[in-house]
Scaffold this motif. Structure first.
Motif, PDB file in Angstrom:
ATOM      1  N   UNK A  19       0.859  -1.181   0.000  1.00  0.00           N
ATOM      2  CA  UNK A  19       0.000   0.000   0.000  1.00  0.00           C
ATOM      3  C   UNK A  19       0.896   1.233   0.000  1.00  0.00           C
ATOM      4  N   UNK A  20       0.442   2.285  -0.663  1.00  0.00           N
ATOM      5  CA  UNK A  20       1.237   3.521  -0.640  1.00  0.00           C
ATOM      6  C   UNK A  20       1.308   4.079   0.779  1.00  0.00           C
ATOM      7  N   UNK A  21       2.379   4.777   1.058  1.00  0.00           N
ATOM      8  CA  UNK A  21       2.499   5.393   2.376  1.00  0.00           C
ATOM      9  C   UNK A  21       1.492   6.539   2.486  1.00  0.00           C
ATOM     10  N   UNK A  22       1.204   6.939   3.695  1.00  0.00           N
ATOM     11  CA  UNK A  22       0.256   8.040   3.935  1.00  0.00           C
ATOM     12  C   UNK A  22       0.686   9.318   3.220  1.00  0.00           C
ATOM     13  N   UNK A  23       1.987   9.525   3.082  1.00  0.00           N
ATOM     14  CA  UNK A  23       2.492  10.730   2.419  1.00  0.00           C
ATOM     15  C   UNK A  23       2.164  10.750   0.935  1.00  0.00           C
ATOM     16  N   UNK A  24       1.961   9.613   0.326  1.00  0.00           N
ATOM     17  CA  UNK A  24       1.699   9.523  -1.112  1.00  0.00           C
ATOM     18  C   UNK A  24       0.237   9.692  -1.488  1.00  0.00           C
ATOM     19  N   UNK A  25      -0.679   9.500  -0.539  1.00  0.00           N
ATOM     20  CA  UNK A  25      -2.107   9.533  -0.865  1.00  0.00           C
ATOM     21  C   UNK A  25      -2.584  10.848  -1.472  1.00  0.00           C
ATOM     22  N   UNK A  26      -2.187  12.007  -0.965  1.00  0.00           N
ATOM     23  CA  UNK A  26      -2.657  13.256  -1.594  1.00  0.00           C
ATOM     24  C   UNK A  26      -2.281  13.354  -3.078  1.00  0.00           C
ATOM     25  N   UNK A  27      -1.081  12.953  -3.418  1.00  0.00           N
ATOM     26  CA  UNK A  27      -0.647  12.989  -4.815  1.00  0.00           C
ATOM     27  C   UNK A  27      -1.447  11.990  -5.656  1.00  0.00           C
ATOM     28  N   UNK A  28      -1.680  10.827  -5.123  1.00  0.00           N
ATOM     29  CA  UNK A  28      -2.455   9.814  -5.837  1.00  0.00           C
ATOM     30  C   UNK A  28      -3.878  10.308  -6.076  1.00  0.00           C
ATOM     31  N   UNK A  29      -4.497  10.835  -5.049  1.00  0.00           N
ATOM     32  CA  UNK A  29      -5.872  11.308  -5.172  1.00  0.00           C
ATOM     33  C   UNK A  29      -5.985  12.476  -6.142  1.00  0.00           C
ATOM     34  N   UNK A  30      -4.984  13.357  -6.192  1.00  0.00           N
ATOM     35  CA  UNK A  30      -5.038  14.479  -7.139  1.00  0.00           C
ATOM     36  C   UNK A  30      -4.983  14.004  -8.576  1.00  0.00           C
ATOM     37  N   UNK A  31      -4.315  12.904  -8.825  1.00  0.00           N
ATOM     38  CA  UNK A  31      -4.225  12.346 -10.185  1.00  0.00           C
ATOM     39  C   UNK A  31      -5.510  11.622 -10.587  1.00  0.00           C
ATOM     40  N   UNK A  32      -6.205  11.066  -9.613  1.00  0.00           N
ATOM     41  CA  UNK A  32      -7.438  10.331  -9.883  1.00  0.00           C
ATOM     42  C   UNK A  32      -8.582  11.292 -10.189  1.00  0.00           C
TER      43      UNK A  32
END
Length: 71
Positions: A57-70
């Motif tokens: 699973x992506x680290x918590x720090x990566x989630x904002x970047x992932x969600x912005x791309x989605x």
């Protein structure tokens, strides 16, 4: 059954998603075709290796970047 049809059904066979009629036809073909049996064995090996992989699973720090791309 010919090999191209068998090749298409092997994935469903491994997922136990084939209709009984198709499963019986594929099993009959596998009983007479060493090439398709070899392909099935290769697919089974790949499936076993995939199941043995750790779930990542992506680290918590990566989630904002992932969600912005989605979005």
């Amino acid at each position: 059954m010919r090999c191209p049809k068998a090749h298409k059904l092997i994935g469903e066979y491994l997922d136990k998603a084939l209709r009984p009629k198709d499963q019986a036809k594929l099993q009959k073909h596998l009983g007479t075709c060493p090439d398709c049996r070899s392909l099935l064995k290769d697919f089974q090996g790949i499936a076993e290796q995939v199941q043995a992989l750790d779930t990542l699973s992506p680290s918590e720090d990566n989630w904002p970047q992932i969600l912005s791309k989605v979005q």
